[in-house]
Structures are given as C-alpha cells and as structure tokens.
Design a protein around this motif. Structure first.
Motif, PDB file in Angstrom:
ATOM      1  N   SER A 174       0.822  -1.208   0.000  1.00 50.21           N
ATOM      2  CA  SER A 174       0.000   0.000   0.000  1.00 50.21           C
ATOM      3  C   SER A 174       0.853   1.253   0.000  1.00 50.21           C
ATOM      4  O   SER A 174       0.336   2.356   0.017  1.00 50.21           O
ATOM      5  N   PHE A 199     -10.347  -4.554  -4.070  1.00 49.89           N
ATOM      6  CA  PHE A 199     -10.029  -5.861  -3.496  1.00 49.89           C
ATOM      7  C   PHE A 199      -9.404  -5.733  -2.103  1.00 49.89           C
ATOM      8  O   PHE A 199      -9.732  -6.469  -1.185  1.00 49.89           O
ATOM      9  N   PHE A 200      -8.475  -4.781  -1.976  1.00 47.81           N
ATOM     10  CA  PHE A 200      -7.810  -4.611  -0.686  1.00 47.81           C
ATOM     11  C   PHE A 200      -8.418  -3.467   0.134  1.00 47.81           C
ATOM     12  O   PHE A 200      -7.866  -3.079   1.162  1.00 47.81           O
ATOM     13  N   GLY A 201      -9.521  -2.882  -0.380  1.00 46.89           N
ATOM     14  CA  GLY A 201     -10.140  -1.768   0.331  1.00 46.89           C
ATOM     15  C   GLY A 201      -9.366  -0.475   0.193  1.00 46.89           C
ATOM     16  O   GLY A 201      -9.689   0.518   0.850  1.00 46.89           O
ATOM     17  N   LYS A 202      -8.333  -0.478  -0.638  1.00 46.51           N
ATOM     18  CA  LYS A 202      -7.497   0.713  -0.829  1.00 46.51           C
ATOM     19  C   LYS A 202      -6.675   0.521  -2.094  1.00 46.51           C
ATOM     20  O   LYS A 202      -6.655  -0.573  -2.663  1.00 46.51           O
ATOM     21  N   TRP A 447       3.231   2.573  10.279  1.00 43.85           N
ATOM     22  CA  TRP A 447       3.822   1.311  10.752  1.00 43.85           C
ATOM     23  C   TRP A 447       5.347   1.377  10.721  1.00 43.85           C
ATOM     24  O   TRP A 447       6.017   0.804  11.592  1.00 43.85           O
TER      25      TRP A 447
ATOM     26  N   ARG B 487      -1.178 -11.164   2.298  1.00 47.57           N
ATOM     27  CA  ARG B 487      -2.170 -10.300   1.650  1.00 47.57           C
ATOM     28  C   ARG B 487      -3.408 -11.127   1.375  1.00 47.57           C
ATOM     29  O   ARG B 487      -3.325 -12.178   0.735  1.00 47.57           O
ATOM     30  N   TRP B 488      -4.561 -10.648   1.856  1.00 49.31           N
ATOM     31  CA  TRP B 488      -5.823 -11.296   1.543  1.00 49.31           C
ATOM     32  C   TRP B 488      -6.880 -10.212   1.444  1.00 49.31           C
ATOM     33  O   TRP B 488      -6.568  -9.044   1.716  1.00 49.31           O
ATOM     34  N   PRO B 489      -8.118 -10.564   1.007  1.00 48.96           N
ATOM     35  CA  PRO B 489      -9.091  -9.498   0.728  1.00 48.96           C
ATOM     36  C   PRO B 489      -9.201  -8.489   1.875  1.00 48.96           C
ATOM     37  O   PRO B 489      -9.347  -8.882   3.030  1.00 48.96           O
ATOM     38  N   LYS B 490      -9.118  -7.223   1.498  1.00 50.73           N
ATOM     39  CA  LYS B 490      -9.194  -6.093   2.441  1.00 50.73           C
ATOM     40  C   LYS B 490      -7.987  -6.002   3.381  1.00 50.73           C
ATOM     41  O   LYS B 490      -8.014  -5.225   4.338  1.00 50.73           O
ATOM     42  N   HIS B 491      -6.964  -6.778   3.137  1.00 53.08           N
ATOM     43  CA  HIS B 491      -5.802  -6.749   4.034  1.00 53.08           C
ATOM     44  C   HIS B 491      -4.500  -6.539   3.267  1.00 53.08           C
ATOM     45  O   HIS B 491      -3.967  -7.469   2.663  1.00 53.08           O
ATOM     46  N   CYS B 492      -4.015  -5.309   3.283  1.00 55.11           N
ATOM     47  CA  CYS B 492      -2.707  -4.965   2.709  1.00 55.11           C
ATOM     48  C   CYS B 492      -2.249  -3.707   3.423  1.00 55.11           C
ATOM     49  O   CYS B 492      -2.242  -2.625   2.857  1.00 55.11           O
ATOM     50  N   GLU B 493      -1.908  -3.872   4.705  1.00 53.58           N
ATOM     51  CA  GLU B 493      -1.679  -2.699   5.560  1.00 53.58           C
ATOM     52  C   GLU B 493      -0.239  -2.210   5.513  1.00 53.58           C
ATOM     53  O   GLU B 493       0.018  -1.041   5.796  1.00 53.58           O
ATOM     54  N   HIS B 494       0.679  -3.082   5.215  1.00 54.26           N
ATOM     55  CA  HIS B 494       2.096  -2.713   5.394  1.00 54.26           C
ATOM     56  C   HIS B 494       2.820  -2.626   4.065  1.00 54.26           C
ATOM     57  O   HIS B 494       2.590  -3.428   3.200  1.00 54.26           O
TER      58      HIS B 494
END
Lengths: 494, 494
Positions: A174, A199-202, A447, B487-494
């Motif tokens: 991201s 897909f990733f909300g962003k 982070w 990485r999975w749906p809605k999860h890509c924070e870092h």
C-alpha cells in the motif's frame, strides 16, 4: 477402472543421463539413454553423425548413427531420445562419443521455413530477442540462462555463509514510495466498476523495493535478505532498464554511523567480488562463450578483483569529474538503445526509493551524477567505485545524516565499469522524531515509524539490481538479454 | 572534504558473532562481541542475568551482567551489544554463558505500554498476526521464518541435485489464463487517463502461473523450475488462501504418456519427501517448538515417510468417498477462518491454471472434489494421496488425454493430510492441431501454439504452493502465519 493404489517401495524411475554429467564423468563402455535436440547433422563416407544438445551444458555430445539410419527423418532442432554405448572418440575435439543403437524422434517436426533459427547460422542478439519464447534453444541464450542460475546460486551461498536469512518481502504494497508516477497500481474487474469493491479496500501498488519490510524483519532476525522481482512504470528504453526486474536487497541490524557505512560497503564489495570469482572460476564453457563474444569483459573482471573497490565521496567525485579531460567525459555516455523520443528518461537508479527526484537536480546541478559521469568515474579510477556521502538535500527521508557533516547522508552507490550504478544503500535514520519530521505526509507509513517508537535498533542495507550485475559479469549489451522474458514499455508479448 | 580513496587490502571489519554459532561452537574462554535483544531479565542474590536473542536461532544466550549494572536501563526487547568472555555455565539448562564486561544499549527504548508483546507473555497467533511489522520479534514467528528459509534452501538443493535449472518466469503477462475474474490487472497514472497511453500497449495481468513460460524454456534447457510469487484476486478468506503467495513450478522435457505421468508423480513425491526429511532432521529447536504447539504434526510427517504416497484415480477416489462412513466425511471440512459472508469462495486450487471452472462443477457433480473430500481421502488412506486421471471435460486445454481412456486427462493433484491439495500437475498436450482446437479464442496464445509448430518435445510439469507445503510441514493453522506479510481481501496494511 485401472486401480493403482500402489504400496510399493519408494523408488524413482530410471532417469536418462544429462549431457553435462556424461561429458564430466566419461562413462566409457556404459550403455545409456540420453534426450536432446539435434544441433548438427554430418554425413561422412560411411558414417553419420549428429551433435546432441540438452541444455544442461553448452557442450554437445557427438552421436554416431547406425549406417542404415535415414538422416532425412531428422532436421535441425529435432527432439530425440538416443540409446547406445559411450566410447572414446577418435575426433580431436572431443574425448567421448555415443554409438547409437536406437534413436527415437519426438513429434512430427521436420523443420519449418518460418522457424527463426537455422543450422550453422549465427544471428545477432537483437534478432534472437524478437523470439523470446524460443530463444532458450539458441547456444548463447542458453549459456546466459545457465550463468544467471549459477550467479543466483552464488549469491544464495554467500548470504548463507555470512549469516543472512532469506525472507520474502511482499510484491503488493500500500506504499507508493516515491510518488505514483513510476509505480504500477492494481485493479480487478469488480474494482473497475465500483471503488467500494476495491479488493484490498485501498489502492495497492507493485513494490519498487522491499527495504521497509526488510527493516521490520531485521528487527527480529538481525540479518536478512530478499531476492524478489521489483517493478518500475518508467518510460525508459535504455539498455539498463526493465519494467520488471530482479533485485537482491539486504538489511543488517546493529549497524550505524560512519563505521556502519564502511561495514555496509564491505558487505556489498564482498558480495560482488564473490560473484566475479564465481563466473571466472566456475563459469566453464558458458563464460568462455560470453568472453569470446565480448572480448573486453574478462580483463575488466580480473582488473576489478586485483585491488579493493575505490571509495570516494560525492564531493570528491565532482572534483574528479570537473578536472577530467573533456574528451573523456563525453565518452561512454551513449546508450546504444537510446530512443528518438526525447521525453524518454534514460537515467534512474536501481532502487527507486534511493532515487533523487528530478526537480532537485534542476535546483542544484551538483546533487546528482549523470550516467556518463558514472561511467567516467569507473574509467578514471579504473574499476568499481563506491560514491558515498551524497548531499542530504533531496535524498529519501529514511537516510541517516552524517554526524560530522549534517548536510550529507550516510549512503553509497556502487558504480561498475561499463554499466554504471548497480547497487545503492544507506544507514537508516533511527531517531523517530527526525524520521517523523521528514516522513512524506501523503504516505501511510505509520507502521514504519512505529518500528522506531517500539524500540528498533540501528540498521543499514542495500539493494542490488540482479540484471545489471549480470550485464557486468557477462559483458552483455542490454539487460533485456539476461532475463528470460523482458518487459519494457510497449513490450509484454508472451 | 574527507577524501577516502582507500587502496587498502580487501578485508572486512570484524563481525560480531551470531548466537547460533556461539551455541554450536562453544568457544569457552574466548572474548567476543554479540548483538541481540533482551528477552528476559533476572536478578538473583548477587548476580544479574539477561537472556539474549539475535534471531539466528530460537535458543537464547544467557548473559551474566556486572553486579554494578543498573537493570533499569534495560527493558524487554531492548537492543544491546554485549562484550565479554564465554564460560561454562553452572545452570543445568545451558552449557555456556557470556560473562559481560561491557553492555551497550541502542536507542532510548525503555518499553512502551502500547507495544503489543510483553515479557513472559504467551499470545495466540491470530493476535500476533495483527502486528505483522513487529511479529518477527516473537519466538514462534521467528522460528517459522527460519524454517521457511530452510525449506526453501532444501527445495533449491533438491532441484540442483536432480539437474533442474532455476529460471525466472515473468510476473507481468498478457495472458489472463482462466478468465479475468481471478486476476489482478495493472494500471498506471497515464493509462488511467488515456487508454492509448497503456504502458505495455495492452492489458497486462499479474501471473497466476509460470507454466507456459516454463514449457517454452524446457524446450531449450530440458529441466527447469521457477520459485516465484503468484497472484489470485479471489475473494477467499480460507486458511489455505492468499492473494499473493509463492509457488514452485517445474517442467521437464521428454516426458509423455502414462509412464510420463508416473515419472511426474515420482518427481513430486521425491521433492515432498525431501522437505519432510529436512524439517525432521535439520529443523532443530525451531521445529521442536512447532511440534510442541501442534502436537499431531510430527506423527503425521513420520507416517507420511513410512510408506509410498498413495496413487489413486479420480474414479477410485469417488468410489472410496461414497463408501466412507457419513460421520467421517463431515469431519475435517471446517475452515477455522470461514467467513460469515456466504459468497466467499473457500475452495480453489493451488494453481489457477489447473482449476476447474465452477460452471463445470455445476454441470457434473462428479468432476471435482470438495475440500472436505480431499481431507477425507488423506484420512481414508492415512497419508498423502495423488489423485490422477481426472475427467477431461472441463479441464484446462493444455492437458494431454489418456490414450487408453480419452475421456480422462493425464493429470494429478497431490493431497496432504490436514491441508488438502498442495500440488497439481499434468502431462502437456503436444499435438498442435489438438491444442489449437481447444485453445481459448479470447487469449493471445499464438506464441504457445507456435512452440509446438516449431517442433517442441513432450513435457510434463507441476506447481506446488509453498505456503501450503509449509502448513503441512510445520502444522501451522493458516497460510497467513507462514509468510512474512500476508495479503488477503481487504488486508494490505504494510
């Protein structure tokens, strides 16, 4: 139907020999089976020969065919399975040959006039490059792929020996890093229709560097590296640029300050020297073929090993460049593939995140090196050169400042003869307050800041472009010829 | 300024010892420097101790501090550099200890209440997973990362030993493979504004498999493999699914027919057995920790090694499933992370390109296996199972038909206990005419067809999901816990 719940002892099928092993072991009088492609057909008085290639080595296995064999059944690049006995060869150019009993041809191939390669035909690499899906069938490109695999294995061994753990940093991230212009972003069919359905909300991008993730991992594992594809959406057609390339990146904890920068340079130098040793000592027939095609390369590699890599500051680099003879400074800057389109950028770093933004260069003509400067420095110093202590102004936020010279950052680029910048690295800023002040506000890098707030230790690291290193080691002309399927602007055919 | 054109002998700085080496070599009475993090602090009558961890091993180095040392300067996870002498330890649990002379603390960290981990606190993996950027600092996750690196090295060694060359297949590709739904496509800032400005001049996708490119390379190099990230834009939250994962894929030339399928299975079985041997024999303290947390795992691994992997046809698999007791068939199908959203798919193959499209499953309820079927088969056969000879209807176009049973294709899935499908492979269709008839018209795969038209030889190959293999080897609960940044749906924070 044909039940096969086989409770047999585990044993693999007999596997045909590889030509590499046959030529190494010379199993005289053994009866063997070998697979490969026909690379030449010869008919002498009473004997028929073919040269067999299976891609395991650049050397061919000479096969004697039964005199009754109908040569017209085979053509250049026929795939065959040959069974017979290995004998000493009477031919001066090889020690052994295979006396065939049986020869089985695969498929119905008997040559096609549209096939781009022909027997005994030598073709330039830019012709071969047009046929990426079949170029592994050519002698030169299969040599390059074996040397690429061997260099990768050498890097892997080097890291294992020096206590670095291989980890995988993500491709999808991201963080845009240095602004959106040079990154690819992702989309899905759903996401196109509906922003809410991302897909990733962003927004998510393809990684330009795994550095920040490596820093996170180094804070638990001390010494880590990653060998990953990296991506640049740059409109660059230069011989050093790909939109998708491979990069080795390493990060080491408990490394800081001026001594830490020296340690970092030692690490990079040891790695590069190891790969040079490796191709010279273990490259065999493959590297001989490359040296034959690029006659200056072996001398450049041996010269690089003959003395320590030069280490000069950016300020000293500018001094040396300004006092260099004019005629020299214009040499070596030519990009053989320079495009007529003037808007195409030719110069950018291996590592996007270490890159100087172009507006800074415009402000201060003394804060960057052009590609021709890089090449000239390696000529002036007759070998690899580390350029250290670059101006802090315009450098990435994560680089630590020099305590003695706060207007400089503790970073270095490694320039190699004929290639220019191949690696870049720095000591990282550890102070969370200093980092917070310099952090780009547009980026969601909390982070990364948190790593320090939660007690990180000093680290330093570097990124090294794998294809550029191969360009140097093999004396190849362009990075497009040292990767199986190169991607560059308007080129993604396969 | 500070000129440093150093023409010194090449020599690296003295590098601090790693705890792994110290514990292995036990350099009694040697004076050493070591870096690491404080994992425990103990104060006894007159002595102060700390446990030091540097991530190189799961074992900690016990450090005796000078009695004058002020313990309040340190906290849990402080980074320190310790210098002192290695002595035999009087403590029953360790053989050596470090008697510290000097201890240097890095940064100003003295613990932060928001730090997610605490001394002597054991936390569940799904809690740790929320803090991906700092989870390498935990004992369990750093063990997993070391075992991941070790398993990767084992795979690399296995391929080198069996004559397979490592190559890189591209991530960016113009082939969507099995329809756009499950692929990510790329865009750039320019491309968003103007379709004519598409970076590659066409739509480009993230690779779901390197198979076709491997086939091209196998036709010059015989035996090739790639270890690459692969991508799926599937809305799957299951414990076996990631949007970005690593896959090892191999392709071998001169392999065809029923015997070729058996050879392919031998290859996959040898590879998986090697990795099981590897964790059991070389996993050390790290794998002991995993076995302690997942008590059934060691038994499952030893059972898998005790006999050949079962090989049954798809038809036989259906028979066995239909005669299995009902109570058993409902076991093992639970996905511990199953989402409440009923539209989320839980089942799909490791390899998108080997995947059965869902409409086919709807047409013919006997042409696919559900995840619970996969798990039940491994229970019924008490170990790994290859399921071969799947119905041709609905299988990918590139799979070769069985000559004896033209309604079946020469393919196989490997199912592992507790995980289900981990690998899938097939013998490839070699006939250009048969291939042309089955080739999806929407795809620009002329280059793939051309491989055959220009005389390719028969090949067979497979793909194996690296994280799923690790799930099996380590007994982990989800693939999200065996990759640094999942990485999975809605999860890509870092």
């Amino acid at each position: 139907m044909f039940s096969r719940l086989i409770l047999r002892r585990f044993s693999s099928q007999p596997i045909p020999s590889q030509i590499k092993d046959i030529i190494e072991k010379k199993p005289i009088n053994e009866y063997i089976t070998v697979n490969g492609w026909v690379k030449a057909l010869r008919r002498m008085k009473k004997i028929k020969f073919l040269d067999l290639d299976d891609g395991s080595t650049s050397q061919k296995l000479q096969v004697l065919l039964p005199s009754s064999f109908d040569l017209s059944r085979l053509s250049y690049h026929s795939g065959v399975t040959v069974t017979g006995t290995i004998k000493e060869s009477s031919h001066p150019k090889q020690e052994i040959e295979l006396h065939a009993d049986k020869i089985q041809s695969h498929g119905s191939w008997s040559g096609d006039v549209s096939y781009p390669f022909a027997i005994r035909q030598s073709v330039p690499m830019d012709y071969v490059r047009q046929f990426q899906h079949v170029r592994s069938r050519t002698n030169t490109f299969s040599s390059i792929l074996r040397l690429r695999a061997q260099t990768r294995a050498c890097l892997t061994e080097h890291y294992a020996r020096t206590g670095f753990l291989q980890v995988d940093t993500p491709i999808l991230t991201s963080n845009e890093c240095e602004g959106g212009g040079a990154t690819f972003s992702l989309q899905t069919e759903e996401g196109k229709k509906n922003k809410e359905a991302l897909f990733f909300g962003k927004d998510v991008f393809l990684s330009v560097s795994g550095q920040m993730h490596l820093e996170a991992l180094a804070n638990g594992l001390s010494s880590v590296y990653t060998f990953n594809p990296a991506f640049r959406a740059e409109e660059s057609l230069g011989r050093r640029h790909l939109a998708e390339f491979w990069m080795v990146e390493a990060e080491e904890a408990f490394v800081e300050g001026e001594a830490g920068l020296e340690h970092l340079l030692d690490r990079v130098e040891a790695l590069v020297r190891d790969t040079i040793h490796n191709v010279l000592e273990r490259g065999g027939e493959d590297i001989k073929l490359m040296f034959k095609q690029n006659t200056a390369t072996e001398g450049i590699l041996r010269e690089a090993l003959s003395k320590p890599f030069a280490r000069i500051t950016f300020a000293e680099a500018l001094q040396r460049l300004s006092s260099a003879p004019k005629s020299q400074s214009s040499r070596g800057g030519d990009d053989d593939e320079k495009d007529s389109n003037a808007s195409i950028k030719q110069d950018s770093d291996v590592r996007e995140s270490e890159r100087r933004s172009s507006d800074v260069v415009a402000d201060d003509s003394n804060s960057d090196l052009r590609r021709e400067d890089e090449l000239l420095l390696t000529e002036l110093l007759n070998g690899p050169v580390f350029v250290t202590h670059w101006p802090a102004h315009g450098r990435p936020f994560y680089m630590a400042r020099s305590l003695d010279h706060p207007d400089k950052v503790l970073c270095a680029d490694l320039l190699l003869p004929g290639v220019g910048e191949v690696a870049g690295g720095s000591v990282r800023e550890q102070n969370p307050l200093a980092l917070q002040q310099r952090l780009p506000r547009t980026q969601n890098l909390n982070w990364y800041l948190q790593l320090r707030q939660w007690g990180s230790v000093p680290t330093a690291g570097y990124g090294l472009g794998f294809e550029r290193l191969l360009l140097f080691l093999l004396g190849a002309n362009t990075v497009k010829d040292v990767i199986p399927f190169p991607r560059w602007p308007k080129h993604c055919e396969h």
